[in-house]
Design a protein around this motif. Structure first.
Motif, PDB file in Angstrom:
ATOM      1  N   ILE A  43       7.294   9.006   5.024  1.00 15.82           N
ATOM      2  CA  ILE A  43       6.226   8.041   4.784  1.00 15.82           C
ATOM      3  C   ILE A  43       5.644   8.239   3.389  1.00 15.82           C
ATOM      4  N   PHE A  44       5.405   9.499   3.007  1.00 14.08           N
ATOM      5  CA  PHE A  44       4.842   9.792   1.687  1.00 14.08           C
ATOM      6  C   PHE A  44       5.770   9.308   0.577  1.00 14.08           C
ATOM      7  N   SER A  45       7.049   9.658   0.668  1.00 11.56           N
ATOM      8  CA  SER A  45       7.968   9.302  -0.412  1.00 11.56           C
ATOM      9  C   SER A  45       8.155   7.783  -0.519  1.00 11.56           C
ATOM     10  N   GLY A  46       8.232   7.094   0.613  1.00 10.49           N
ATOM     11  CA  GLY A  46       8.338   5.639   0.581  1.00 10.49           C
ATOM     12  C   GLY A  46       7.085   4.978   0.042  1.00 10.49           C
ATOM     13  N   THR A  47       5.945   5.491   0.439  1.00 11.89           N
ATOM     14  CA  THR A  47       4.678   4.930  -0.036  1.00 11.89           C
ATOM     15  C   THR A  47       4.509   5.199  -1.521  1.00 11.89           C
ATOM     16  N   TRP A  48       4.909   6.379  -1.972  1.00 13.65           N
ATOM     17  CA  TRP A  48       4.814   6.719  -3.396  1.00 13.65           C
ATOM     18  C   TRP A  48       5.637   5.716  -4.231  1.00 13.65           C
TER      19      TRP A  48
END
Length: 185
Positions: free
Chosen positions: A102-107
């Motif tokens: 989720i973090f990497s996609g949102t980033w």
């Protein structure tokens, strides 16, 4: 847990309450202005939407820290302490991995939207992704702390199960009765 509540949960809950209060004032004020004076607050919709996104993800973090999420404990309750630790560690590792995804996609998505602005407020669309990043950082920290506590043996059996109350533990007689048509036991 007392330190987490004092330094993290209480400020988060205050920010959530402030977001909700501002949203109510903006939306209600906009409705009154539109019907009574045929005018309105131009940033009301966009700012309310942004505050709602912040409120949801900060609320998700508070729920995680308070362990107020839903869960099914049928299998885990039947396991030995070692089995519970293994299940707890595996579930936290999976949640940590999901949090990373989720973090990497949102980033990436925040980077894509960094140059785009909202139509009325003129702020970067990336601000809609910042609360997700904040949540994932807080959640990752929580999962790592929980993993360390479980693997070092500093968690009780009930904490390993992760559910505070099940139907078997719920005392229905503690509920206030209305006295009207309530069946007696």
């Amino acid at each position: 847990m007392v330190a987490i509540r004092k330094f993290l949960l209480n400020p988060l809950q205050f920010v959530i309450a402030a977001c909700l209060a501002v949203m109510v004032i903006l939306v209600f004020g906009n409705v009154v202005l539109r019907y009574a004076f045929n005018t309105g607050i131009s940033v009301s919709d966009e700012l309310s939407r942004l505050l709602f996104v912040w409120m949801v993800f900060l609320g998700a973090a508070v729920t995680l820290f308070e362990q107020a999420h839903l869960g099914v404990d049928t299998l885990v309750r039947r396991l030995s302490r070692k089995g519970r630790i293994v299940c707890f560690a595996l579930s936290n590792l999976l949640m940590l991995y999901t949090t990373w995804l989720i973090f990497s996609g949102t980033w990436r998505q925040a980077g894509i939207n960094l140059g785009m602005t909202t139509p009325v407020m003129g702020v970067s669309q990336a601000w809609f992704f910042v609360p997700v990043l904040v949540f994932t950082v807080l959640a990752a920290g929580w999962f790592c702390l929980s993993l360390l506590r479980s693997l070092s043996g500093r968690m009780s059996d009930e904490e390993l199960i992760g559910i505070r109350e099940s139907e078997e533990d719920f005392d229905i007689s503690a509920l206030p009765s209305s006295g009207k048509g309530a069946p007696s036991r």
